[in-house]
Design a protein around this motif. Sequence first.
Motif, short mmCIF file in Angstrom:
data_model
loop_
_atom_site.label_atom_id
_atom_site.label_comp_id
_atom_site.label_asym_id
_atom_site.label_seq_id
_atom_site.Cartn_x
_atom_site.Cartn_y
_atom_site.Cartn_z
N MET A 8 0.84 -1.20 0.00
CA MET A 8 0.00 0.00 0.00
C MET A 8 0.87 1.25 0.00
O MET A 8 0.58 2.23 -0.71
CB MET A 8 -0.93 -0.01 1.22
CG MET A 8 -1.99 -1.11 1.17
SD MET A 8 -2.85 -1.35 2.75
CE MET A 8 -3.73 0.18 2.90
N ALA A 9 1.94 1.24 0.81
CA ALA A 9 2.84 2.40 0.86
C ALA A 9 3.52 2.63 -0.49
O ALA A 9 3.69 3.77 -0.93
CB ALA A 9 3.88 2.19 1.96
N VAL A 10 3.91 1.52 -1.16
CA VAL A 10 4.53 1.64 -2.48
C VAL A 10 3.54 2.19 -3.49
O VAL A 10 3.86 3.09 -4.29
CB VAL A 10 5.07 0.26 -2.92
CG1 VAL A 10 5.41 0.27 -4.41
CG2 VAL A 10 6.29 -0.12 -2.09
N PHE A 11 2.31 1.70 -3.45
CA PHE A 11 1.27 2.18 -4.36
C PHE A 11 1.03 3.68 -4.18
O PHE A 11 0.95 4.44 -5.16
CB PHE A 11 -0.02 1.40 -4.12
CG PHE A 11 -1.23 1.98 -4.77
CD1 PHE A 11 -1.36 2.00 -6.17
CD2 PHE A 11 -2.25 2.53 -4.01
CE1 PHE A 11 -2.48 2.55 -6.78
CE2 PHE A 11 -3.36 3.08 -4.60
CZ PHE A 11 -3.49 3.09 -5.99
N VAL A 12 0.93 4.14 -2.95
CA VAL A 12 0.72 5.56 -2.68
C VAL A 12 1.88 6.38 -3.22
O VAL A 12 1.68 7.45 -3.82
CB VAL A 12 0.54 5.79 -1.16
CG1 VAL A 12 0.63 7.29 -0.83
CG2 VAL A 12 -0.79 5.24 -0.68
N GLN A 13 3.11 5.89 -3.03
CA GLN A 13 4.28 6.63 -3.51
C GLN A 13 4.29 6.71 -5.03
O GLN A 13 4.61 7.76 -5.61
CB GLN A 13 5.56 5.95 -3.03
CG GLN A 13 6.82 6.75 -3.30
CD GLN A 13 6.85 8.05 -2.50
OE1 GLN A 13 6.84 8.03 -1.28
NE2 GLN A 13 6.88 9.18 -3.20
#
Length: 329
Positions: A8-13
């Motif tokens: 999820m953090a990678v997707f947001v970035q």
Amino acid sequence: MNNKLQAMAVFVQVVDVGSFTRAAEILQLPKATVSTLVQSLESALSTKLLHRTTRLVTVTTDGAAYYERCVRILSDVRDADESLSRARLSPSGRLRVDVPSGLASEILIPALPAFFERYPDIVMELGSTDRPVDLVEEGVDCAIRGGELWDTSLIARRVGVINFLTAAAPSYLERYGVPKHPRDLERHRCVNYFSAKTGKTYDWDFRRGDERIDIAMHGVIALNDSNAYVHAGLAGLGVVQMTDYLLMQHVAAGRMVQLLPDWTSDPLPVHIVFPQSRNLSAKVRVFVEWVAELFSSHPQMRLRAAGQPVAAAPAATGVASAAAPATAV
């Protein structure tokens, strides 16, 4: 779950910078890893989150809605982590502790200013009694007790060992004489200690080398509070056997006389206990560590070899379960 949060953090970035390559650089991850993590999200959700072209990455309608949820979830996780970190640095709130009366008055309370200087946001409710409490029923966070552990519902950490000595007031010895051997005590008067839980009066024990003697002492009075017990000895009511940190100051001042110095009594392990059913909060954790530190530096809380002389306690400077039949500390 950790992999899901990372994805999820990678997707947001990726959405924030519009590029897999740039997101990988910021996160210090291989570009292939970034791509794989986003693809794993899409597979798990059975939906396309991003439109990919050779020059541009844009978010889909479903991806935009999921992005907003991810931002909120990741923000909540960060807040939770930061809150716990702050609590560890400066724990706060009410801490309810139960400590035997003699240990509280002679060791713990004199040292508490240093504890509150270190942890100013903790408010302590200190129960000081030799009565064994039910931690769960009475809402006690942790307790310090002396004796062997019987109650398996409690988690315990051993924080110290207590030693005992036998003594009497000069006024008593002038009247009844000085015992030279533990068996001589059978002809003396003593102050007994009884369990507040069972009413049982505890026997006295003596060791010298391989020799061991257990005596059921004749007492003119029995008490179940260690401070009151010491005062009964000071009043000349009889011979007493009690924790050395309660008696040594009176021996040093001449108010009491140590008896049978060649004999020792069984040391008592000291633990700090708390219920298994409760998470070890930051405030309980720091108190446990502080108590362990305090006891490790206190001369009367360290185990001594049999026959080693007792040092006088300084003026000021860890548990049995509620079910353990132990002498008060």
